[in-house]
Design a protein around this motif. Structure first.
Motif, PDB file in Angstrom:
ATOM      1  N   ASN A 122       3.997 -41.942 -68.303  1.00  0.00           N
ATOM      2  CA  ASN A 122       3.585 -42.587 -66.968  1.00  0.00           C
ATOM      3  C   ASN A 122       4.149 -43.776 -66.720  1.00  0.00           C
ATOM      4  N   HIS A 123       4.977 -44.364 -67.600  1.00  0.00           N
ATOM      5  CA  HIS A 123       5.509 -45.777 -67.431  1.00  0.00           C
ATOM      6  C   HIS A 123       6.807 -46.085 -67.455  1.00  0.00           C
ATOM      7  N   TYR A 124       7.484 -45.231 -68.562  1.00  0.00           N
ATOM      8  CA  TYR A 124       8.910 -45.477 -68.916  1.00  0.00           C
ATOM      9  C   TYR A 124       9.949 -45.367 -67.898  1.00  0.00           C
ATOM     10  N   SER A 125       9.476 -44.535 -66.761  1.00  0.00           N
ATOM     11  CA  SER A 125      10.624 -44.673 -65.535  1.00  0.00           C
ATOM     12  C   SER A 125      10.322 -45.460 -64.474  1.00  0.00           C
ATOM     13  N   LYS A 126       9.349 -46.293 -64.798  1.00  0.00           N
ATOM     14  CA  LYS A 126       8.960 -46.902 -63.554  1.00  0.00           C
ATOM     15  C   LYS A 126       9.216 -48.217 -63.519  1.00  0.00           C
ATOM     16  N   TRP A 184      -7.833 -27.208 -64.552  1.00  0.00           N
ATOM     17  CA  TRP A 184      -8.469 -26.649 -65.729  1.00  0.00           C
ATOM     18  C   TRP A 184      -7.539 -27.183 -66.941  1.00  0.00           C
ATOM     19  N   MET A 185      -6.364 -28.154 -66.651  1.00  0.00           N
ATOM     20  CA  MET A 185      -5.524 -28.690 -67.665  1.00  0.00           C
ATOM     21  C   MET A 185      -5.862 -30.141 -67.857  1.00  0.00           C
ATOM     22  N   ASP A 186      -6.882 -30.497 -67.012  1.00  0.00           N
ATOM     23  CA  ASP A 186      -7.250 -31.909 -67.187  1.00  0.00           C
ATOM     24  C   ASP A 186      -7.572 -32.342 -68.666  1.00  0.00           C
ATOM     25  N   TRP A 187      -8.422 -31.463 -69.196  1.00  0.00           N
ATOM     26  CA  TRP A 187      -8.929 -31.722 -70.441  1.00  0.00           C
ATOM     27  C   TRP A 187      -7.807 -32.053 -71.626  1.00  0.00           C
ATOM     28  N   PHE A 188      -6.746 -31.425 -71.413  1.00  0.00           N
ATOM     29  CA  PHE A 188      -5.465 -31.412 -72.232  1.00  0.00           C
ATOM     30  C   PHE A 188      -4.860 -32.803 -72.192  1.00  0.00           C
ATOM     31  N   HIS A 189      -4.755 -33.368 -70.847  1.00  0.00           N
ATOM     32  CA  HIS A 189      -4.029 -34.803 -70.589  1.00  0.00           C
ATOM     33  C   HIS A 189      -5.239 -35.715 -70.648  1.00  0.00           C
ATOM     34  N   GLY A 190      -6.490 -35.703 -70.860  1.00  0.00           N
ATOM     35  CA  GLY A 190      -7.315 -36.528 -71.149  1.00  0.00           C
ATOM     36  C   GLY A 190      -7.717 -37.688 -70.189  1.00  0.00           C
ATOM     37  N   GLY A 191      -7.157 -37.335 -68.908  1.00  0.00           N
ATOM     38  CA  GLY A 191      -7.395 -38.115 -67.713  1.00  0.00           C
ATOM     39  C   GLY A 191      -5.996 -39.009 -67.799  1.00  0.00           C
ATOM     40  N   LEU A 192      -5.077 -38.927 -68.497  1.00  0.00           N
ATOM     41  CA  LEU A 192      -3.979 -39.599 -68.423  1.00  0.00           C
ATOM     42  C   LEU A 192      -2.948 -39.246 -67.211  1.00  0.00           C
ATOM     43  N   ASN A 193      -3.188 -37.987 -66.864  1.00  0.00           N
ATOM     44  CA  ASN A 193      -2.406 -37.384 -65.826  1.00  0.00           C
ATOM     45  C   ASN A 193      -2.657 -38.017 -64.521  1.00  0.00           C
ATOM     46  N   PHE A 194      -3.893 -38.743 -64.441  1.00  0.00           N
ATOM     47  CA  PHE A 194      -4.186 -39.663 -63.404  1.00  0.00           C
ATOM     48  C   PHE A 194      -4.026 -41.052 -63.650  1.00  0.00           C
ATOM     49  N   HIS A 195      -2.818 -41.522 -63.928  1.00  0.00           N
ATOM     50  CA  HIS A 195      -2.591 -42.965 -64.377  1.00  0.00           C
ATOM     51  C   HIS A 195      -2.842 -43.931 -63.149  1.00  0.00           C
ATOM     52  N   HIS A 196      -2.596 -43.714 -61.914  1.00  0.00           N
ATOM     53  CA  HIS A 196      -2.716 -44.747 -60.755  1.00  0.00           C
ATOM     54  C   HIS A 196      -4.181 -44.911 -61.028  1.00  0.00           C
ATOM     55  N   GLU A 197      -5.090 -44.051 -60.806  1.00  0.00           N
ATOM     56  CA  GLU A 197      -6.349 -44.345 -60.947  1.00  0.00           C
ATOM     57  C   GLU A 197      -7.089 -44.832 -61.923  1.00  0.00           C
ATOM     58  N   ASN A 212       3.272 -47.103 -62.394  1.00  0.00           N
ATOM     59  CA  ASN A 212       2.755 -46.083 -62.844  1.00  0.00           C
ATOM     60  C   ASN A 212       3.191 -44.653 -62.472  1.00  0.00           C
ATOM     61  N   LEU A 213       2.874 -43.480 -62.975  1.00  0.00           N
ATOM     62  CA  LEU A 213       3.474 -42.191 -62.695  1.00  0.00           C
ATOM     63  C   LEU A 213       2.272 -41.186 -62.826  1.00  0.00           C
ATOM     64  N   ASN A 214       1.674 -40.607 -61.856  1.00  0.00           N
ATOM     65  CA  ASN A 214       1.028 -39.442 -62.148  1.00  0.00           C
ATOM     66  C   ASN A 214       1.479 -38.169 -62.876  1.00  0.00           C
ATOM     67  N   ILE A 215       0.795 -37.392 -63.232  1.00  0.00           N
ATOM     68  CA  ILE A 215       1.316 -35.909 -63.842  1.00  0.00           C
ATOM     69  C   ILE A 215       0.439 -34.919 -63.212  1.00  0.00           C
ATOM     70  N   THR A 216       0.956 -34.100 -62.400  1.00  0.00           N
ATOM     71  CA  THR A 216       0.405 -33.117 -61.578  1.00  0.00           C
ATOM     72  C   THR A 216      -0.006 -31.692 -62.602  1.00  0.00           C
ATOM     73  N   GLN A 267       4.172 -46.053 -51.972  1.00  0.00           N
ATOM     74  CA  GLN A 267       4.682 -44.704 -52.704  1.00  0.00           C
ATOM     75  C   GLN A 267       3.647 -44.449 -53.867  1.00  0.00           C
ATOM     76  N   TYR A 268       3.154 -43.147 -53.554  1.00  0.00           N
ATOM     77  CA  TYR A 268       2.165 -42.792 -54.736  1.00  0.00           C
ATOM     78  C   TYR A 268       3.096 -41.715 -55.609  1.00  0.00           C
ATOM     79  N   ASP A 269       3.396 -41.999 -56.575  1.00  0.00           N
ATOM     80  CA  ASP A 269       4.284 -41.157 -57.268  1.00  0.00           C
ATOM     81  C   ASP A 269       3.838 -40.251 -58.341  1.00  0.00           C
TER      82      ASP A 269
END
Length: 440
Positions: free
Chosen positions: A335-339, A368-381, A360-364, A410-412
């Motif tokens: 979420n951070h290293y390329s930003k 039903w995969m939100d549980w696996f990412h634990g919310g880290l996929n919505f890092h902007h938020e 920050n960078l979000n992971i799309t 830009q919302y990456d």
């Protein structure tokens, strides 16, 4: 590393410099600024008012990070990390003209709306379900081991290792939630729950993690080579993911590691990540409750492993658990290293919300995969509104996208493997830049 406090005269000089910075960047009233500068007080700006925190600095629950905001407007950082009535018991000692970035003000208005409409009201049923899901993994793992199935064949060992990895990954996510006080909104109680999931279950110091994470949220991807400060959760001795980190990588070993960082990133995260975070979190830990929980972590691990019939099985299952849990360490970094990275002065003088979107960078992924990412996929938020429960992040993302479109920000976002590729390419690019500079 935070600069040490000097004498009163030194503090006054530093405060004067910082107040002048505020005058230039926040249109502070000249009369108030002059009056403030004559006094050796530690002041924080919030919504056009100065508050004296001189006696509060050493008691701040978030640690020394507060010192970086002395003499500056900290409105949006404070709103993101605290309740809106955080200053209700304090009397303002001065004022300044509060001139917010239009983008940041729209984001702040959004947060006010989210709070007023109950988005911050956590669902106890949802939290209980997440806790039971994680603990059921431990129960299933215990049943599988105690019944002897892990000793029967290679498949049994693989299943045990996978369950252990998933249990650690999920309890690490719960530690993250509850150390952000997303359970009861009572900080001390939520921290105890965080220690249970983070230290007893996951096996790292949850309190150490929170100490670093508060700084990470306030000064994400921020570097100050003059004072030796670097965002603690962006500082790994094994690589330099941005040119601003070069001043911290001067040793021969550093140079050797940066040369191959694009090759070692994945192996180190997966193979060494768990051991690294355990050592880092516990080597300077002095808090009794963490040590008790950590020792109890090894008690339950040792008890389960005592039912294996050979050391080979122990090493295979634990090793597979560590390797599988290494995916979490990759999730934490993508979420951070390329930003974008910031110099300290640059970060402190720009709008906080704008900075959080840019670094920050979000992971799309499907819902039903939100549980696996634990919310880290919505890092902007999450970085804009750290106390927002993760079960509301997907819904809130649409609001933030709209504000970003309005202000041309830009919302990456991109899928997991595309983000991994972007991170690897960035590490290779920075590595090449590092070699060029070192050869000059």
């Amino acid at each position: 590393m935070t600069p040490n406090r000097g004498s009163n005269s030194q503090e006054t000089i530093e405060l004067t410099r910082q107040q002048n910075d505020v005058s230039q960047n926040r249109n502070a009233s000249r009369d108030d600024t002059a009056e403030i500068c004559r006094e050796s007080r530690q002041l924080i700006g919030y919504r056009g008012k100065w508050y004296d925190v001189s006696q509060f600095m050493d008691k701040h629950p978030g640690g020394d990070v507060i010192r970086h905001f002395v003499g500056r407007d900290a409105t949006h950082v404070m709103d993101g990390m605290h309740k809106f009535n955080v200053v209700k018991s304090r009397k303002a000692v001065g004022s300044y003209k509060y001139a917010a970035d239009p983008f940041g003000e729209d984001m702040n208005q959004l947060e006010m709306m989210l709070r007023s409409k109950g988005y911050y009201d956590n669902s106890f049923r949802w939290c209980l379900g997440k806790c039971l899901q994680a603990l059921s993994l431990l129960g299933l793992l215990a049943w599988f081991i105690l019944s002897g199935r892990a000793n029967e064949n290679a498949l049994g060992r693989i299943v045990c290792g996978a369950m252990m990895a998933l249990f650690w990954q999920q309890t690490g996510m719960l530690m993250h939630d509850y150390m952000h006080s997303q359970l009861t909104r009572k900080r001390k109680l939520d921290e105890r729950v965080g220690v249970f999931f983070g230290t007893f279950c996951f096996g790292v110091s949850a309190r150490w993690w929170k100490d670093e994470h508060i700084v990470h949220h306030s000064l994400t991807n921020t570097v100050d080579s003059a004072t030796g400060f670097i965002d603690p959760q962006a500082d790994e001795e094994t690589w330099a993911q941005n040119e601003k980190i070069f001043p911290f990588r001067r040793g021969k070993l550093h140079r050797a590691l940066v040369k191959i960082q694009h090759l070692t990133f994945l192996p180190l995260c997966i193979c060494v990540g768990r051991f690294g975070i355990i050592v880092d979190s516990m080597r300077l830990e002095r808090r009794l409750d963490v040590w008790v929980a950590w020792l109890l972590h090894w008690v339950w691990v040792s008890y389960l492993f005592s039912h294996f019939t050979s050391w080979t099985t122990v090493f295979i299952v634990y090793g597979m658990g560590c390797l599988g849990e290494g995916i979490l360490h990759i999730q934490l970094l993508l979420n951070h290293y390329s930003k974008r990275f910031f110099d300290m002065q640059e970060k402190l003088t720009m709008d906080h919300y704008r900075a959080m979107i840019e670094c920050n960078l979000n992971i799309t992924c499907p819902w039903w995969m939100d549980w696996f990412h634990g919310g880290l996929n919505f890092h902007h938020e999450h970085h804009c509104f750290p106390r927002l429960p993760r079960n509301r992040l997907r819904e809130v993302s649409s609001f933030i996208r709209e504000i970003c479109r309005k202000h041309d920000v830009q919302y990456d976002e991109m899928p997991f493997f595309e983000a991994l590729g972007k991170t690897m390419r960035n590490l290779y690019r920075v590595r090449n830049q590092f070699l060029i500079l070192k050869s000059v």
